[in-house]
Design a protein around this motif. Sequence first.
Motif, PDB file in Angstrom:
ATOM      1  N   ASP A   1       0.837  -1.188   0.000  1.00 16.57           N
ATOM      2  CA  ASP A   1       0.000   0.000   0.000  1.00 16.57           C
ATOM      3  C   ASP A   1       0.884   1.254   0.000  1.00 16.57           C
ATOM      4  O   ASP A   1       1.736   1.416   0.859  1.00 16.57           O
ATOM      5  CB  ASP A   1      -0.873  -0.029   1.254  1.00 16.57           C
TER       6      ASP A   1
ATOM      7  N   SER B   1       0.100   4.019   0.839  1.00 15.07           N
ATOM      8  CA  SER B   1      -0.235   4.917   1.950  1.00 15.07           C
ATOM      9  C   SER B   1       0.780   4.826   3.083  1.00 15.07           C
ATOM     10  O   SER B   1       0.921   5.764   3.858  1.00 15.07           O
ATOM     11  CB  SER B   1      -1.639   4.618   2.472  1.00 15.07           C
ATOM     12  N   MET B   2       1.516   3.697   3.179  1.00 13.63           N
ATOM     13  CA  MET B   2       2.519   3.606   4.242  1.00 13.63           C
ATOM     14  C   MET B   2       3.668   4.574   3.982  1.00 13.63           C
ATOM     15  O   MET B   2       4.177   5.213   4.893  1.00 13.63           O
ATOM     16  CB  MET B   2       3.033   2.180   4.355  1.00 13.63           C
TER      17      MET B   2
ATOM     18  N   THR C   1       3.343   7.261   2.142  1.00 13.09           N
ATOM     19  CA  THR C   1       2.751   8.583   2.335  1.00 13.09           C
ATOM     20  C   THR C   1       2.745   8.941   3.818  1.00 13.09           C
ATOM     21  O   THR C   1       3.077  10.062   4.205  1.00 13.09           O
ATOM     22  CB  THR C   1       1.306   8.594   1.796  1.00 13.09           C
ATOM     23  N   ALA C   2       2.366   7.954   4.640  1.00 12.93           N
ATOM     24  CA  ALA C   2       2.287   8.192   6.084  1.00 12.93           C
ATOM     25  C   ALA C   2       3.662   8.539   6.649  1.00 12.93           C
ATOM     26  O   ALA C   2       3.789   9.430   7.492  1.00 12.93           O
ATOM     27  CB  ALA C   2       1.732   6.961   6.783  1.00 12.93           C
ATOM     28  N   ALA C   3       4.697   7.853   6.173  1.00 17.18           N
ATOM     29  CA  ALA C   3       6.046   8.140   6.669  1.00 17.18           C
ATOM     30  C   ALA C   3       6.452   9.563   6.284  1.00 17.18           C
ATOM     31  O   ALA C   3       7.036  10.295   7.087  1.00 17.18           O
ATOM     32  CB  ALA C   3       7.034   7.129   6.106  1.00 17.18           C
ATOM     33  N   GLY C   4       6.108   9.965   5.063  1.00 18.55           N
ATOM     34  CA  GLY C   4       6.389  11.328   4.634  1.00 18.55           C
ATOM     35  C   GLY C   4       5.630  12.330   5.485  1.00 18.55           C
ATOM     36  O   GLY C   4       6.145  13.387   5.855  1.00 18.55           O
ATOM     37  N   ASP C   5       4.401  11.969   5.829  1.00 19.41           N
ATOM     38  CA  ASP C   5       3.572  12.815   6.681  1.00 19.41           C
ATOM     39  C   ASP C   5       4.202  12.963   8.064  1.00 19.41           C
ATOM     40  O   ASP C   5       4.041  13.973   8.726  1.00 19.41           O
ATOM     41  CB  ASP C   5       2.181  12.188   6.782  1.00 19.41           C
ATOM     42  N   LEU C   6       4.925  11.917   8.487  1.00 18.48           N
ATOM     43  CA  LEU C   6       5.579  11.945   9.799  1.00 18.48           C
ATOM     44  C   LEU C   6       7.025  12.442   9.676  1.00 18.48           C
ATOM     45  O   LEU C   6       7.921  11.937  10.346  1.00 18.48           O
ATOM     46  CB  LEU C   6       5.521  10.562  10.439  1.00 18.48           C
ATOM     47  N   TYR C   7       7.240  13.375   8.802  1.00 19.18           N
ATOM     48  CA  TYR C   7       8.490  14.152   8.713  1.00 19.18           C
ATOM     49  C   TYR C   7       9.684  13.378   8.160  1.00 19.18           C
ATOM     50  O   TYR C   7      10.827  13.777   8.345  1.00 19.18           O
ATOM     51  CB  TYR C   7       8.852  14.756  10.075  1.00 19.18           C
ATOM     52  N   ALA C   8       9.451  12.238   7.494  1.00 19.93           N
ATOM     53  CA  ALA C   8      10.564  11.520   6.878  1.00 19.93           C
ATOM     54  C   ALA C   8      10.761  12.053   5.464  1.00 19.93           C
ATOM     55  O   ALA C   8       9.812  12.148   4.691  1.00 19.93           O
ATOM     56  CB  ALA C   8      10.273  10.025   6.845  1.00 19.93           C
TER      57      ALA C   8
ATOM     58  N   PRO D   1      12.093  11.883   1.533  1.00 22.03           N
ATOM     59  CA  PRO D   1      11.938  10.767   0.603  1.00 22.03           C
ATOM     60  C   PRO D   1      13.011   9.688   0.756  1.00 22.03           C
ATOM     61  O   PRO D   1      12.709   8.490   0.702  1.00 22.03           O
ATOM     62  CB  PRO D   1      12.023  11.441  -0.769  1.00 22.03           C
TER      63      PRO D   1
ATOM     64  N   ILE E   1      11.078   2.533   5.307  1.00 19.45           N
ATOM     65  CA  ILE E   1       9.773   1.923   5.046  1.00 19.45           C
ATOM     66  C   ILE E   1       9.801   1.042   3.794  1.00 19.45           C
ATOM     67  O   ILE E   1       9.563  -0.172   3.868  1.00 19.45           O
ATOM     68  CB  ILE E   1       8.665   2.996   4.891  1.00 19.45           C
TER      69      ILE E   1
END
Lengths: 273, 371
Positions: free
Chosen positions: A172, A174-175, A177-184, A186, A193
């Motif tokens: 998915d 979205s995982m 995306t979620a990591a990027g959302d949590l300040y990681a 690329p 991830i």
Amino acid sequence: MLNRLFWKKREFSVTYQFGFATIALICFFALYAPITTLVFYSFNAGNNLMLWEGFSFHWYVEASKNELVQEAAMRSLIIAVCASLISTLVATMAALGTTRTAPFKGQKLIFIMINQPLMVPEIVTAVALLIFFAIIKTFTNYYGLGYLITAHAAFCVPFAYLPIKARLDGMDLSMETAAGDLYATPFVVFRRITLPLLWPGILAGAMLSFVISLDDVIITEFVKTAGQDTLPTYMLGQLRRVITPEINAISSVLLAVSLVVVTIFFLFTRKRY
Amino acid sequence: MSKTKKDAIAIHVNGVGKYFGSEPNLVKALDNVSIDIRRNEFFTLLGPSGCGKTTLLRLIAGFESPTFGQMLLDNQDITNLPPYHRSVNTVFQSYALFPHLTVAENISFGLEMLKKPKHEISATVDEMLALVHMEELKHRRTDQISGGQQQRVALARALAPKPDVLLLDEPLSALDYKLRRGMQIELKRLQLETGITFIFVTHDQEEALTMSDRIAVMSNGHILQVGTPNEIYYNPQERFVADFIGESNFIEAEVVSVTKGRPATASLRLAGTRKTFKANMPASKSKDKTATVFIRPEHAKLQKSTRGATLTGTLTNMLFFGTDTNYHLELDNGEAFVVRSQNEIGHAFHPAIGDKLGVVIDEQAIQVLKD
């Protein structure tokens, strides 16, 4: 009668059809009976392929003492390891490029081009490589293992690509995306991830290309220069002369190596996610 | 958070649009949307699927960049800032938990990325675990816990970095009814305890009404109305809003006369009846001869006799909801009308299908819609 083996009655199941178990057993027999025979006679004390003369490790000892076998085995291993590493790296990048980017024009074409070698008859590739490398050889005067490694790496790419792409498709987005959302960033997303989750796919790709490279005959036979026999081409050469259970012993070892690789792969990827 | 800051604007969306594809297959997912979301607010984007609510959320998160327009977070332009530079965290519909990490590792991920010191990370993780009541499952892997628990981990993970704004993309839709009701209360509690601005996306009007401070109703890439749950429920401006939230009756009314003023009031006759009602008239409708009038089913009363009734009709169906019953009527002019009334113990009124009944409507319950 064999259907009674499937005593668990299901409402609807293809396995609960007349003759299903029989067909399955015949298939398994056809697959494994020859291999069993081959392994069985590798322990033959005599030098006949069909006549059992008692149990012995004689041919294993014989094969391991044979310098040509030793060299060929080493060469096979070097080629398989290098080729699987290169092809897995290329395949991983190709898989990422075809799944983790925004859809672009010609994406389908690239996908087809990566997998096309699976469709091209191997003999055609072999002849093409023979001619191609012959040209390079006259220019560079290089006659080393590089040609075999390159050739193997090339035809292993689609084999490595498919399990990696399958894994990525099943992951998915979205995982990430979620990591990027949590300040990681690329790069960190990829390292923390994507890569760990992709690992079973990469491993599968590497193992598959390793096994494919290890038992390749046709392309190797065409590309190799004198004295560059791998185990399979050595065996092929032997078959033209005297056949002894040494061939069985080498085959059994190859089989064992493949089994070990598959088992390792299974153990490594048995993760629950 | 101090009181003075409470009304400050957290998110300012200014004329933002998001188009996908190109002509002739251009999809305007969002078209010229402007909205102010206040700090410390539980703000809900409500609308049917495809209305653009998730697109707006993804723009605020930074997963996509707008085709045009500008977005501010605490007066800082974030329009083109990548998601990892925004103090905005998201709870995904699919939770998107990292399957190769434990519950605690999932929660600490954002904190590690922000390079917080180790002791602070472990303290925050424990605090978050306590906040969502998941202390015992700290070292479990995320596929070894239930859907409801995964939901809590996703929440804790997004809350742990203490973002300015928390985005929630239909986070409750995968839960069953009981669990969902529990989580609604939980979310509201978390928002109050943390003081973080929540932007919640849902298509569930009941969810929106129970939890939100304010709701923006969206349709077709536009925001139709922004208001408190009360305003949205009692004073919908457009038919779509009235229809989408709760149950509604729409009746054609004849405009007898309009009295100018702010707002203008109109004298109306409902569905061919003689009695006139007064209602506020939207400015855009002041010249029209007919208007669509909207009445909530629970604002109408059913009575046995047709005498003195505002409308009369025949009972065609009854739907029992436990606390209430919906009575479906066919009015004398053929229009359908629903009355919802609360069920009471020892209720003497038991109409049967086919009965001729009267409907009494209070003047205050009648509202004229803009369209």
